[in-house]
Design an enzyme around this catalytic site. Structure first.
Site, PDB file in Angstrom:
ATOM      1  N   ASN A 115      -3.134  -8.592   7.108  1.00 57.47           N
ATOM      2  CA  ASN A 115      -4.047  -9.247   6.164  1.00 57.47           C
ATOM      3  C   ASN A 115      -3.343 -10.284   5.310  1.00 57.47           C
ATOM      4  OD1 ASN A 115      -6.457  -9.429   4.254  1.00 57.47           O
ATOM      5  ND2 ASN A 115      -4.883  -8.634   2.860  1.00 57.47           N
ATOM      6  N   ARG A 170     -12.311  -9.677   0.468  1.00 57.10           N
ATOM      7  CA  ARG A 170     -11.767 -10.183   1.739  1.00 57.10           C
ATOM      8  C   ARG A 170     -10.958 -11.453   1.562  1.00 57.10           C
ATOM      9  NH1 ARG A 170     -16.645  -7.865   3.799  1.00 57.10           N
ATOM     10  NH2 ARG A 170     -16.114  -5.886   4.833  1.00 57.10           N
ATOM     11  N   ASP A 179      -2.990 -14.193   1.029  1.00 57.61           N
ATOM     12  CA  ASP A 179      -4.046 -13.733   1.941  1.00 57.61           C
ATOM     13  C   ASP A 179      -4.211 -14.671   3.130  1.00 57.61           C
ATOM     14  OD1 ASP A 179      -7.399 -12.995   2.188  1.00 57.61           O
ATOM     15  OD2 ASP A 179      -5.906 -11.456   1.825  1.00 57.61           O
ATOM     16  N   ARG A 207      -2.420   1.205  13.193  1.00 57.81           N
ATOM     17  CA  ARG A 207      -3.083   1.375  11.890  1.00 57.81           C
ATOM     18  C   ARG A 207      -3.252  -0.042  11.365  1.00 57.81           C
ATOM     19  NH1 ARG A 207      -1.309   0.795   6.433  1.00 57.81           N
ATOM     20  NH2 ARG A 207      -2.435   2.144   4.939  1.00 57.81           N
ATOM     21  N   ASP A 209      -3.499  -2.096   8.354  1.00 56.86           N
ATOM     22  CA  ASP A 209      -3.301  -2.016   6.904  1.00 56.86           C
ATOM     23  C   ASP A 209      -4.317  -2.909   6.186  1.00 56.86           C
ATOM     24  OD1 ASP A 209      -1.548  -1.450   4.500  1.00 56.86           O
ATOM     25  OD2 ASP A 209      -1.482  -3.632   4.528  1.00 56.86           O
ATOM     26  N   HIS A 213      -9.798  -5.526   3.438  1.00 56.18           N
ATOM     27  CA  HIS A 213      -9.592  -6.874   2.883  1.00 56.18           C
ATOM     28  C   HIS A 213      -9.675  -7.943   3.952  1.00 56.18           C
ATOM     29  CE1 HIS A 213      -8.692  -4.897  -0.852  1.00 56.18           C
ATOM     30  NE2 HIS A 213      -8.044  -4.016  -0.118  1.00 56.18           N
ATOM     31  N   GLU A 245      -7.422   1.064   7.877  1.00 54.25           N
ATOM     32  CA  GLU A 245      -7.316   1.600   6.524  1.00 54.25           C
ATOM     33  C   GLU A 245      -8.420   0.985   5.685  1.00 54.25           C
ATOM     34  OE1 GLU A 245      -4.947   0.019   3.703  1.00 54.25           O
ATOM     35  OE2 GLU A 245      -4.903   1.764   2.407  1.00 54.25           O
ATOM     36  N   ASN A 310      -1.580  10.675   2.090  1.00 50.35           N
ATOM     37  CA  ASN A 310      -0.920   9.604   2.837  1.00 50.35           C
ATOM     38  C   ASN A 310       0.189   9.017   1.987  1.00 50.35           C
ATOM     39  OD1 ASN A 310      -2.164   7.806   1.042  1.00 50.35           O
ATOM     40  ND2 ASN A 310      -2.829   6.421   2.655  1.00 50.35           N
ATOM     41  N   ARG A 349      -3.986  13.467  11.164  1.00 44.11           N
ATOM     42  CA  ARG A 349      -2.636  12.920  10.955  1.00 44.11           C
ATOM     43  C   ARG A 349      -1.919  13.756   9.919  1.00 44.11           C
ATOM     44  NH1 ARG A 349      -2.629   7.095   8.457  1.00 44.11           N
ATOM     45  NH2 ARG A 349      -3.193   8.323   6.620  1.00 44.11           N
TER      46      ARG A 349
HETATM   47  C1  QV4 Z   1       2.436  -7.920  -8.694  1.00 43.92           C
HETATM   48  C2  QV4 Z   1       1.287  -7.947  -9.693  1.00 43.92           C
HETATM   49  C3  QV4 Z   1       0.225  -8.912  -9.216  1.00 43.92           C
HETATM   50  C4  QV4 Z   1       0.825 -10.270  -9.000  1.00 43.92           C
HETATM   51  C5  QV4 Z   1       1.927 -10.151  -7.953  1.00 43.92           C
HETATM   52  C6  QV4 Z   1       2.575 -11.505  -7.734  1.00 43.92           C
HETATM   53  O1  QV4 Z   1       0.732  -6.628  -9.762  1.00 43.92           O
HETATM   54  O2  QV4 Z   1      -0.805  -8.970 -10.194  1.00 43.92           O
HETATM   55  O3  QV4 Z   1      -0.157 -11.200  -8.562  1.00 43.92           O
HETATM   56  O4  QV4 Z   1       2.936  -9.216  -8.388  1.00 43.92           O
HETATM   57  O5  QV4 Z   1       3.471 -11.392  -6.640  1.00 43.92           O
HETATM   58  C7  QV4 Z   1       3.637  -4.529  -4.891  1.00 43.92           C
HETATM   59  C8  QV4 Z   1       3.710  -4.214  -6.377  1.00 43.92           C
HETATM   60  C9  QV4 Z   1       2.681  -5.059  -7.133  1.00 43.92           C
HETATM   61  C10 QV4 Z   1       2.937  -6.539  -6.839  1.00 43.92           C
HETATM   62  C11 QV4 Z   1       2.797  -6.739  -5.320  1.00 43.92           C
HETATM   63  C12 QV4 Z   1       3.039  -8.196  -4.917  1.00 43.92           C
HETATM   64  O6  QV4 Z   1       3.421  -2.832  -6.578  1.00 43.92           O
HETATM   65  O7  QV4 Z   1       2.817  -4.823  -8.539  1.00 43.92           O
HETATM   66  O8  QV4 Z   1       1.941  -7.342  -7.506  1.00 43.92           O
HETATM   67  O9  QV4 Z   1       3.764  -5.916  -4.651  1.00 43.92           O
HETATM   68  O10 QV4 Z   1       4.286  -8.592  -5.340  1.00 43.92           O
HETATM   69  C13 QV4 Z   1       1.705  -1.298  -1.243  1.00 43.92           C
HETATM   70  C14 QV4 Z   1       1.789  -0.792  -2.694  1.00 43.92           C
HETATM   71  C15 QV4 Z   1       1.564  -1.905  -3.692  1.00 43.92           C
HETATM   72  C16 QV4 Z   1       2.512  -3.050  -3.381  1.00 43.92           C
HETATM   73  C17 QV4 Z   1       2.172  -3.550  -1.975  1.00 43.92           C
HETATM   74  C18 QV4 Z   1       2.994  -4.767  -1.581  1.00 43.92           C
HETATM   75  O11 QV4 Z   1       0.791   0.199  -2.878  1.00 43.92           O
HETATM   76  O12 QV4 Z   1       1.844  -1.413  -4.998  1.00 43.92           O
HETATM   77  O13 QV4 Z   1       2.361  -4.098  -4.367  1.00 43.92           O
HETATM   78  O14 QV4 Z   1       2.461  -2.491  -1.049  1.00 43.92           O
HETATM   79  O15 QV4 Z   1       4.351  -4.505  -1.713  1.00 43.92           O
HETATM   80  C19 QV4 Z   1      -6.098  -0.819  -2.271  1.00 43.92           C
HETATM   81  C20 QV4 Z   1      -6.267  -1.424  -0.882  1.00 43.92           C
HETATM   82  C21 QV4 Z   1      -5.496  -0.654   0.163  1.00 43.92           C
HETATM   83  C22 QV4 Z   1      -4.045  -0.479  -0.270  1.00 43.92           C
HETATM   84  C23 QV4 Z   1      -4.032   0.233  -1.624  1.00 43.92           C
HETATM   85  C24 QV4 Z   1      -2.621   0.434  -2.135  1.00 43.92           C
HETATM   86  O16 QV4 Z   1      -7.655  -1.423  -0.512  1.00 43.92           O
HETATM   87  O17 QV4 Z   1      -5.539  -1.370   1.398  1.00 43.92           O
HETATM   88  O18 QV4 Z   1      -4.738  -0.557  -2.584  1.00 43.92           O
HETATM   89  N1  QV4 Z   1      -3.279   0.266   0.737  1.00 43.92           N
HETATM   90  C25 QV4 Z   1      -2.488  -0.495   1.707  1.00 43.92           C
HETATM   91  C26 QV4 Z   1      -1.145   0.180   1.965  1.00 43.92           C
HETATM   92  C27 QV4 Z   1      -0.278   0.071   0.716  1.00 43.92           C
HETATM   93  C28 QV4 Z   1       0.074  -1.386   0.461  1.00 43.92           C
HETATM   94  C29 QV4 Z   1      -1.017  -2.308   0.811  1.00 43.92           C
HETATM   95  C30 QV4 Z   1      -2.207  -1.894   1.334  1.00 43.92           C
HETATM   96  C31 QV4 Z   1      -0.708  -3.750   0.766  1.00 43.92           C
HETATM   97  O19 QV4 Z   1      -1.353   1.523   2.307  1.00 43.92           O
HETATM   98  O20 QV4 Z   1       0.911   0.838   0.835  1.00 43.92           O
HETATM   99  O21 QV4 Z   1       0.353  -1.558  -0.942  1.00 43.92           O
HETATM  100  O22 QV4 Z   1      -0.169  -4.038   2.038  1.00 43.92           O
HETATM  101  O23 QV4 Z   1      -6.833   0.366  -2.356  1.00 43.92           O
HETATM  102 CA    CA Z   2      -7.950 -10.860   3.221  1.00 43.77          CA
END
Ligand code: QV4
Ligand code: CA
Length: 508
Positions: A115, A170, A179, A207, A209, A213, A245, A310, A349
């Site tokens: 995504n 999205r 994105d 999976r 991810d 979105h 997911e 998870n 899982r």
């Molecule tokens: C930060 C600020 C933002 C800012 C950004 C700028 O919060 O406001 O704009 O910096 O760069 C990490 C940090 C987060 C940071 C981001 C980008 O925690 O603070 O933003 O990086 O730098 C995992 C973690 C997130 C992590 C992300 C990317 O959970 O904390 O963000 O990886 O490293 C929703 C979705 C669902 C998602 C879930 C967590 O619907 O799809 O939130 N779950 C999946 C994965 C999850 C992963 C992601 C999606 C993203 O299972 O592990 O998020 O790929 O519910």
């Molecule tokens: Ca998207």
């Protein structure tokens, strides 16, 4: 799984719901953050002999290297390129893992982060797991290549702020992650090229991810570009297994049913509700599990990928909240995983984690970012102790006797109906799976002592929770089933594991 193949051959296109596991294997394990060399060994020495169907691996593509905080697990959800090159290993090690696991009938499922790329604040340079240059500021990822044209900035140049606006969810950035414009054929082709390379290596599925979105139609356009599975291990025409997911606890614009056409979806209500029931919160009790599954408002069983916890919600990320049970709550966790593996609903899982130094401040674990056990950033080997547990702070829940044996239970009862339900109106419940298995739980604060109809043939059975069947003997509790199928069960509420499970292959 031959049934699904037949249907796909006659054009029912069921295949993307079919986990493609070897016949009779009904559960997969998420070996979160494991190295490829360790997964290859685990397939041969443990997962194949114990009947696991496959492994979900951490994202294998090159990701950003984050130093603040120091090498968080979530850096792997910030792609820099589609080179197979991460802390888990390089492409040769990945290929070797897929070959060795497939050769012993254990499938590999890849966590595909398609995504987005890295965070908008990711900066520029070569701070990446394979040294590839990137520049988040001008959306430049030359190793793919992606440029500014390939991102959704034109549609939305900010973060998702309103989950009731499907367009935002999205087209805007999830947590600031750049994105991708998946309506563009070029982007769809680059993503499909990456996934096809993995399919040709021998993976069984993906999976997806952050599927919530991505527009369901864009996902379908990518899936339509995917190759059939490698005929070295899969029958001609086999399609990759897809589980998306999608966090849908209700009350938002986006529904998981929008994604049913592409494959299965993660049912997050499952773990959240089961945790609440086992914890006996909000007046929930196990007797209410009599209609578990669609009766609780979950997606249809053949569209569901289910789990107790998870990698996100075991550490407060994603969805499920405080009710989620994890390895930290071992006794309740084993009951929840046991219930999940015994019940026919969904494709299951099992989570396999690492320990980290939790540090709760105002109810939040400020160490929720801590990455895998490592030496100065290099992920540690999964060592195996003489008692078959794992060392080096790998938790290996999948090796806990109660969980490993319930994976076997699920295989033994596969295809058998949910039967012989009994409950005491509180938290003592039991149910069978046709004439192949039976399980009893005591989650009340008093003992259980009762005779139940098991549906099983007469004989002496080993309880697979308190022990194993070894050399024609039970190392744990024995259960005698009479000619009428009845058996007496006694379970103290202070038992180490207050549940008993017996099945056709644990019979003496
Ligand atoms: C930060 C600020 C933002 C800012 C950004 C700028 O919060 O406001 O704009 O910096 O760069 C990490 C940090 C987060 C940071 C981001 C980008 O925690 O603070 O933003 O990086 O730098 C995992 C973690 C997130 C992590 C992300 C990317 O959970 O904390 O963000 O990886 O490293 C929703 C979705 C669902 C998602 C879930 C967590 O619907 O799809 O939130 N779950 C999946 C994965 C999850 C992963 C992601 C999606 C993203 O299972 O592990 O998020 O790929 O519910
Ligand atoms: Ca998207």
């Amino acid at each position: 799984m031959k049934f699904f193949l037949l249907l796909s051959l006659i054009g029912f296109c069921w295949a993307q719901y079919d986990p493609q596991t070897q016949y009779g294997r009904t559960a997969i394990v998420h070996l979160f953050e494991w190295r490829w060399v360790d997964i290859a060994k685990e397939c041969e020495r443990y997962l194949a002999p114990k009947g696991f169907g496959g492994v979900q691996v951490s994202p294998p593509n090159e990701n950003i290297v984050v130093y603040n905080p120091s090498r968080p697990w979530w850096e792997r959800y910030q792609p820099i390129s589609y080179k197979i090159c991460t802390r888990s290993g390089n492409e040769d090690e990945f290929r070797d893992m897929v070959t060795r696991c497939n050769n012993v009938g254990v499938r590999i499922y890849v966590d595909a982060v398609i995504n987005h790329m890295c965070g908008a604040g990711g900066g520029a340079g070569t701070s990446s797991t394979c040294g590839s240059y990137y520049n988040a500021n001008n959306r430049d990822f030359p190793s793919v290549p992606y440029s500014g044209w390939d991102f959704n900035d034109g549609k939305c140049n900010g973060e998702i702020s309103n989950y009731n606006d499907a367009n935002q969810v999205r087209n805007c950035r999830l947590s600031g992650l750049l994105d991708l414009a998946l309506e563009k054929d070029y982007v769809r082709s680059k993503v499909a090229e990456y996934m096809n390379r993995l399919i040709d290596i021998g993976v069984a599925g993906f999976r997806l991810d952050a599927a919530k979105h991505m527009w369901p139609g864009d996902i379908k356009a990518v899936l339509d570009k995917l190759h059939n599975l490698n005929t070295k291990w899969f029958s001609q025409g086999s399609r990759p297994f897809i589980f998306q997911e999608v966090i849908d606890l209700g009350g938002e614009a986006i529904k998981s049913s929008e994604y049913f056409g592409n494959g299965r979806v993660t049912e997050f209500k499952y773990g959240a509700k089961l945790g609440t029931v086992i914890r006996k919160w909000n007046g929930e009790k196990m007797a209410y599990l009599k209609n578990w599954g669609e009766g609780w408002g979950f997606v249809p069983s053949d569209r569901a990928l289910v789990f107790v916890d998870n990698h996100d919600n075991q550490r407060g990320h994603g969805a499920g909240g405080a009710s989620i049970l994890t390895f930290w709550d071992a006794r309740m966790y084993k009951m929840a995983v046991g219930f999940m593996l015994a019940h026919p609903y969904g494709f299951t899982r099992v989570m396999s984690s690492y320990r980290w130094a939790r540090n709760f401040q105002n109810g939040k674990d400020v160490n929720d970012w801590i990455g895998p056990p490592n030496n100065n950033g290099v992920t540690k080997e999964v060592t195996i102790n003489p008692d078959t547990t794992c060392g080096n702070d790998w938790v290996c829940e999948h090796r806990w006797r109660q969980i490993r044996n319930m994976v076997a239970f699920r295989n033994v009862v596969s295809g058998q109906p949910f039967s012989n339900w009994w409950d005491n109106g509180s938290n003592q419940v039991a149910f069978g799976r046709g004439n192949r298995g039976f399980i009893v739980f005591n989650n009340d604060d008093w003992s259980l002592s009762t005779t139940l109809q098991t549906g099983l043939p007469a004989g002496t059975y080993c309880d697979v929770i308190s022990g194993d069947k070894v050399d024609g003997n039970c190392t744990g509790i024995k259960v005698n089933v009479g000619n009428d199928g009845n058996a007496h069960f006694s379970i103290s509420n202070s038992a180490e594991d207050p549940f008993i499970a017996i099945h056709a292959e644990s019979k003496l």
